[in-house]
Design a protein around this motif. Structure first.
Motif, mmCIF file in Angstrom:
data_model
loop_
_atom_site.group_PDB
_atom_site.id
_atom_site.type_symbol
_atom_site.label_atom_id
_atom_site.label_comp_id
_atom_site.label_asym_id
_atom_site.label_seq_id
_atom_site.Cartn_x
_atom_site.Cartn_y
_atom_site.Cartn_z
ATOM 1 N N GLY A 1 36.775 -6.384 -2.089
ATOM 2 C CA GLY A 1 36.568 -4.991 -1.727
ATOM 3 C C GLY A 1 36.543 -4.745 -0.237
ATOM 4 O O GLY A 1 36.560 -3.603 0.205
ATOM 5 N N ARG A 2 36.508 -5.794 0.531
ATOM 6 C CA ARG A 2 36.505 -5.654 1.990
ATOM 7 C C ARG A 2 37.921 -5.353 2.463
ATOM 8 O O ARG A 2 38.897 -5.684 1.808
ATOM 9 N N ARG A 3 38.066 -4.770 3.633
ATOM 10 C CA ARG A 3 39.379 -4.450 4.195
ATOM 11 C C ARG A 3 39.577 -5.184 5.515
ATOM 12 O O ARG A 3 38.663 -5.259 6.338
ATOM 13 N N VAL A 4 40.783 -5.713 5.699
ATOM 14 C CA VAL A 4 41.125 -6.399 6.947
ATOM 15 C C VAL A 4 42.282 -5.660 7.611
ATOM 16 O O VAL A 4 43.295 -5.375 6.975
ATOM 17 N N LEU A 5 42.111 -5.341 8.883
ATOM 18 C CA LEU A 5 43.156 -4.720 9.678
ATOM 19 C C LEU A 5 43.585 -5.740 10.725
ATOM 20 O O LEU A 5 42.812 -6.096 11.611
ATOM 21 N N ALA A 6 44.801 -6.251 10.585
ATOM 22 C CA ALA A 6 45.284 -7.320 11.451
ATOM 23 C C ALA A 6 45.871 -6.751 12.739
ATOM 24 O O ALA A 6 46.556 -5.726 12.723
ATOM 25 N N LEU A 7 45.594 -7.426 13.844
ATOM 26 C CA LEU A 7 46.138 -7.024 15.128
ATOM 27 C C LEU A 7 46.747 -8.229 15.844
ATOM 28 O O LEU A 7 46.220 -9.336 15.761
ATOM 29 N N THR A 8 47.838 -7.982 16.544
ATOM 30 C CA THR A 8 48.445 -9.046 17.321
ATOM 31 C C THR A 8 49.192 -8.450 18.506
ATOM 32 O O THR A 8 49.396 -7.237 18.589
#
Length: 240
Positions: free
Chosen positions: A95-102
């Motif tokens: 249920g957690r959300r991950v927003l990836a950045l690079t």
């Protein structure tokens, strides 16, 4: 069971940006200056930054301890990279959300991040207002992908499906559910889907929630991936 937190809609076009005040964010990046900058942007917008971590392993531990709604995850870090950290965080709590950045717009990085379960992908030079908007979007269970990479990403999923990605025959999907899957995969919002199918937005939301459960997906981007990998939607195909 994870707690339910209320939120409010926000306008991300200029001016002071606001976001759902109850959204809890964890920053995971090996560069302290990046973390400081993101913290200032997010806290100014009314988001709660619950903690920071300087590598993927520390990020996994912090996510378990601090229970954030959204994890801002750098991809390239020492000890454990953001791809593996994303995978472990979501295995512990889907249920957690991950927003990836690079820093770089690289197809293989985007592909790996979304394959690991990231609900969004943005470049680190994203404008502050767009960063706040993206956090709000993924916190609501929607997908947030940089427009410049979305088409290429989905083409790659269609060209290189994972084993066993055909839609299971025992899902018993209705014709309406298949229509909604196709529209979700094309990036349509609930309002746009409702307009196309002559349904209320709340009805579309109910359909999408049901599809998430049926497909075992944790957000809309996972529905889109399955649609492309199974051949239900093909790159360049337009809605009927």
């Amino acid at each position: 069971m994870r707690r339910s937190r209320p939120g409010r809609e926000h306008d991300h076009r200029g001016g002071i940006v606001t976001a759902p005040t109850a959204t809890r964010v964890l920053l995971v990046d090996d560069q302290e200056l990046v973390r400081v900058g993101f913290r200032l942007i997010l806290e100014r917008a009314g988001l709660e930054v619950v903690g920071e971590a300087g590598d993927g392993a520390a990020g996994v531990a912090a996510a378990a301890e601090l229970d954030p709604d959204v994890v801002l995850m750098d991809i390239r870090m020492p000890v454990m990279d953001g791809i593996e950290a994303t995978r472990r965080i979501l295995e512990a709590d889907a249920g957690r959300r991950v927003l990836a950045l690079t820093t770089f717009d690289l197809d293989e990085v985007v592909f790996a991040a979304v394959r690991a379960g990231a609900s969004g992908f943005l470049l680190k030079d994203v404008p502050p207002a767009d960063l706040v908007h993206a956090v709000g979007v993924v916190a609501r269970g929607e997908a947030m992908l940089a427009p410049t990479v979305t088409a290429r990403l989905l083409e790659r999923f269609a060209a290189a499906p994972s084993p066993g990605t055909a839609l299971p025959g025992d899902l018993d999907l209705t014709e309406r559910e298949v229509e909604i899957i196709r529209l979700v995969a094309r990036g349509r919002s609930n309002a746009e889907i409702g307009a196309a199918l002559f349904l209320s937005e709340s009805t579309v939301k109910t359909y999408v929630s049901r599809l998430l459960a049926k497909l075992g997906a944790h957000d809309r981007v996972q529905i889109a991936i399955l649609a492309y990998e199974s051949g239900l939607v093909r790159p360049g195909e337009h809605a009927d």
